[in-house]
Design a protein around this motif. Structure first.
Motif, short mmCIF file in Angstrom:
data_model
loop_
_atom_site.label_atom_id
_atom_site.label_comp_id
_atom_site.label_asym_id
_atom_site.label_seq_id
_atom_site.Cartn_x
_atom_site.Cartn_y
_atom_site.Cartn_z
N ASP A 24 0.83 -1.21 0.00
CA ASP A 24 0.00 0.00 0.00
C ASP A 24 0.87 1.26 0.00
OD1 ASP A 24 -2.08 1.75 0.15
OD2 ASP A 24 -2.47 1.44 2.28
N LEU A 25 0.95 1.92 -1.16
CA LEU A 25 1.56 3.24 -1.24
C LEU A 25 0.91 3.99 -2.38
CD1 LEU A 25 5.17 3.14 -2.77
CD2 LEU A 25 3.40 1.50 -3.30
N THR A 26 1.05 5.31 -2.37
CA THR A 26 0.41 6.16 -3.38
C THR A 26 1.41 6.49 -4.47
OG1 THR A 26 -1.04 7.14 -1.71
CG2 THR A 26 -0.76 8.35 -3.78
N ILE A 27 0.97 6.35 -5.73
CA ILE A 27 1.82 6.66 -6.87
C ILE A 27 1.18 7.80 -7.66
CG2 ILE A 27 2.91 5.77 -8.96
CD1 ILE A 27 2.71 2.97 -7.79
N ASP A 28 1.87 8.92 -7.72
CA ASP A 28 1.40 10.10 -8.46
C ASP A 28 2.17 10.15 -9.78
OD1 ASP A 28 0.76 12.55 -9.51
OD2 ASP A 28 1.34 13.72 -7.73
N ALA A 29 1.45 9.95 -10.90
CA ALA A 29 2.08 9.91 -12.22
C ALA A 29 1.81 11.17 -13.02
CB ALA A 29 1.60 8.68 -12.98
N SER A 30 1.57 12.28 -12.34
CA SER A 30 1.24 13.51 -13.04
C SER A 30 2.41 14.05 -13.87
CB SER A 30 0.76 14.58 -12.06
OG SER A 30 1.74 14.83 -11.07
N THR A 86 4.52 8.07 -2.29
CA THR A 86 4.36 8.45 -0.89
C THR A 86 3.75 7.28 -0.13
OG1 THR A 86 2.19 9.43 -1.36
CG2 THR A 86 4.10 10.91 -1.40
N TRP A 87 4.04 7.21 1.17
CA TRP A 87 3.60 6.09 1.98
C TRP A 87 3.47 6.52 3.43
CZ3 TRP A 87 8.20 6.63 -0.54
CH2 TRP A 87 9.34 6.85 0.27
N ALA A 88 2.93 5.63 4.24
CA ALA A 88 2.79 5.87 5.67
C ALA A 88 3.51 4.77 6.43
CB ALA A 88 1.32 5.90 6.07
N ASP A 89 3.93 5.07 7.66
CA ASP A 89 4.54 4.05 8.50
C ASP A 89 3.51 3.00 8.91
OD1 ASP A 89 7.19 4.93 8.60
OD2 ASP A 89 6.75 6.37 10.18
N GLY A 90 3.99 1.85 9.31
CA GLY A 90 3.12 0.81 9.82
C GLY A 90 2.91 0.98 11.31
N SER A 91 2.90 -0.12 12.03
CA SER A 91 2.62 -0.08 13.47
C SER A 91 3.77 0.52 14.27
CB SER A 91 2.35 -1.51 13.99
OG SER A 91 1.27 -2.09 13.30
N LEU A 94 17.55 -0.07 -10.92
CA LEU A 94 17.69 1.19 -11.64
C LEU A 94 18.09 2.31 -10.69
CD1 LEU A 94 14.52 1.08 -13.95
CD2 LEU A 94 16.84 0.28 -14.45
N SER A 95 17.49 2.30 -9.49
CA SER A 95 17.73 3.38 -8.54
C SER A 95 17.62 2.86 -7.12
CB SER A 95 16.70 4.50 -8.77
OG SER A 95 16.78 5.47 -7.76
N GLY A 96 18.56 3.27 -6.28
CA GLY A 96 18.53 2.92 -4.87
C GLY A 96 18.89 4.14 -4.05
N THR A 97 17.93 4.68 -3.34
CA THR A 97 18.13 5.95 -2.64
C THR A 97 17.64 5.88 -1.20
OG1 THR A 97 15.98 6.71 -3.48
CG2 THR A 97 17.95 7.33 -4.75
N PHE A 98 18.22 6.74 -0.35
CA PHE A 98 17.75 6.90 1.02
C PHE A 98 17.17 8.30 1.19
CE2 PHE A 98 20.79 3.46 1.62
CZ PHE A 98 20.15 2.66 2.56
N THR A 99 16.03 8.35 1.86
CA THR A 99 15.43 9.63 2.22
C THR A 99 15.01 9.59 3.68
OG1 THR A 99 13.15 9.03 1.67
CG2 THR A 99 14.52 9.89 -0.13
N LYS A 111 8.89 10.39 3.91
CA LYS A 111 8.08 9.28 3.41
C LYS A 111 7.58 9.62 2.01
CE LYS A 111 5.59 9.25 7.29
NZ LYS A 111 6.46 9.87 8.30
N MET A 112 8.54 10.04 1.19
CA MET A 112 8.24 10.44 -0.18
C MET A 112 9.50 10.35 -1.02
SD MET A 112 8.65 13.04 -2.59
CE MET A 112 8.98 14.53 -1.68
N PHE A 113 9.34 9.89 -2.25
CA PHE A 113 10.45 9.85 -3.20
C PHE A 113 9.89 10.00 -4.60
CE2 PHE A 113 12.71 7.08 -6.27
CZ PHE A 113 13.86 7.83 -6.41
N GLN A 114 10.55 10.85 -5.41
CA GLN A 114 10.17 10.99 -6.81
C GLN A 114 11.32 10.52 -7.69
OE1 GLN A 114 8.85 14.89 -8.05
NE2 GLN A 114 8.05 14.12 -10.00
N TYR A 115 10.98 9.65 -8.63
CA TYR A 115 12.03 9.10 -9.50
C TYR A 115 12.70 10.22 -10.28
CZ TYR A 115 14.45 5.81 -12.54
OH TYR A 115 15.42 5.10 -13.20
#
Length: 467
Positions: free
Chosen positions: A369-375, A383-388, A407-412, A415-419
């Motif tokens: 479960d995460l949100t994908i914005d393809a605008s 974007t995503w939310a933490d679990g318990s 293809l890509s491995g990043t740390f942020t 709770k958001m990352f844009q390719y």
């Protein structure tokens, strides 16, 4: 002569002959008769004992250590189960074959039967018959417990000391300890003690030994050994078997051995498998030219995580993941611990951050479960939310193609990352610029939420199509 008389004439003598034989085809003769028929009979007993297989009430192992030169090793079983030891006339030979254990230092029969009985073993040596103590099989009422719970201390690098408990059992009378090499099952040492402790190779509390010909060789650093302990009751049933591997030379000693090398840090983190509290994955950043990869682990999580003397090497196998940009050890163990990974590149020893394996208290939560914005074309925003568990301090985002190549491995810290947008990226796994996504191609995003002790609390995996 009638047909009936002919059959009687032929088969009755054959039947009577069979009833007196005791061979590998027919085994009707009882043990008492066998003893009486043997010449120069030695009535003295030798040592034998039995254990049920792990998790089974129908498979039983019968162990013994015949003297050098022993032949015709036989297994006998009483016809009827009794609380007291049956008379020898009640024992009948069973057609089981003794197999070598520990390079033949022990012999083992394997019995497939859930019925509990008494049994014993015999062999011939120099024309004399030897028989073992009677063994009471308790495979149903008291199946053998198999565990890896043993304390292993190292007063010196090559002289480990093993200490164990009775696990609530009150009828253990003697303990068998063996050490063997894991790679080829080479026998190293076999001893019996009355104490719940044994130190290699200290014979001060050893009652008897399988090492009759010579003193065992010294152990070898960075070699994996198997410690086996069997706790034996007064009726020669094995209540507990302990199996645990160990490797002489801890991380502190290994670092000292490489004191001429430059020390640099490395990245490692760990997660439990989906739905499991025993299978954990330990990931590390794999750099080109790496060799001598090693995995080290503490006994528990209560020890100092930065004290390298607490870390013992474990011979786990690793594998390439994400196109080889990361590698991963698979650990199967319920216990929690600290772990560290090391590897060498040239004259540099890389040592990872300590990783706290929390498979019991914080099993990794796996979601899709995460949100994908393809605008923005070919630059999806995730974007995503933490679990318990609200204790993540950073997030690793991995984007792979349909062939699972990274293809890509990043740390942020967000709770958001844009390719293709590195504005909030704190560090990266891939040093090269990621390839552009291809329209309508399929990809996968993996997000890992890491706590400050590098445990993955959150694992999100989701497929998406580039738009």
């Amino acid at each position: 002569m009638t047909i009936k008389n002919f059959l009687i004439t032929v088969f009755i003598p054959f039947f009577l002959f069979s009833c007196t034989e005791d061979n590998d085809i027919t085994v009707p003769r009882n043990l008492q008769e066998y003893i009486e028929a043997a010449s120069n009979t030695d009535s003295g007993d030798f040592f034998a004992y039995a254990a049920s297989a792990s998790g089974s009430t129908s498979t039983t192992y019968i162990y013994t250590a015949p003297e050098t030169g022993a032949t015709d090793i036989r297994y006998y079983e009483a016809d009827i189960p009794e609380v007291g030891q049956p008379d020898l006339s009640n024992y009948r030979r069973q057609n089981l074959t003794a197999k070598d254990v520990f390079e033949g230092e022990l012999k083992r029969f394997t019995r497939s039967d859930s019925e509990e009985k008494w049994c014993l073993v015999t062999y011939m040596l120099d024309g004399e018959l030897h028989k073992s103590n009677p063994i009471r099989l308790k495979n149903v009422t008291n199946p053998t417990s198999w565990t890896d719970e043993v304390s292993i201390e190292f007063p010196t690098t090559l002289n480990p000391k093993f200490t164990w408990s009775d696990f609530g059992v009150d009828d253990n009378t003697i303990y068998f300890e063996s050490i063997s090499e894991v790679d080829d099952d080479t026998f190293v040492s076999g001893t019996y003690t009355l104490d719940k402790t044994f130190q290699y190779f200290d014979t001060s509390n050893v009652e008897s030994s399988l090492n009759t010909s010579k003193t065992p060789d010294d152990l070898v650093e960075d070699t994996e050994y198997l410690f086996t302990m069997m706790a034996i009751s007064d009726d020669y049933w094995v209540n507990t078997v302990i199996l645990e591997t160990f490797v002489p030379r801890n991380l502190e000693e290994y670092v000292a051995l490489n004191s001429s090398k430059t020390i640099e840090s490395a990245l490692a983190f760990a997660a439990s498998s989906s739905g499991s509290k025993s299978l954990s994955y330990i990931y590390y950043d794999f750099l080109t030219g790496s060799s001598a990869m090693r995995y080290y682990e503490t006994d528990n999580t209560l020890v100092g995580k930065n004290d390298f003397s607490n870390y013992r090497r474990k011979m786990l196998k690793d594998e390439a993941v994400y196109g080889g940009k990361l590698r991963r050890y698979n650990r199967t163990d319920d216990a929690e611990s600290w772990c560290i990974i090391t590897y060498v590149i040239g004259e540099t020893l890389h040592i990872s951050n300590p990783v706290k394996i929390k498979n019991q208290n914080r099993p990794t939560e796996w979601f899709t479960d995460l949100t994908i914005d393809a605008s923005e074309s070919l630059m999806p925003k995730f974007t995503w939310a933490d679990g318990s568990y609200k204790e993540n301090v950073q997030y690793l985002e991995i984007v792979t193609d349909s062939d699972s190549d990274l293809l890509s491995g990043t740390f942020t810290e967000d709770k958001m990352f844009q390719y293709y947008d590195t504005s909030n990226v704190t560090s990266k796994i891939n040093l090269e610029t990621p390839a552009a996504l291809i329209l309508n191609e399929d990809y996968k995003i993996t997000v890992m939420g890491l706590s400050d002790d590098f445990w993955v609390n959150l694992m999100i995996q989701e497929n998406f199509t580039a738009e």
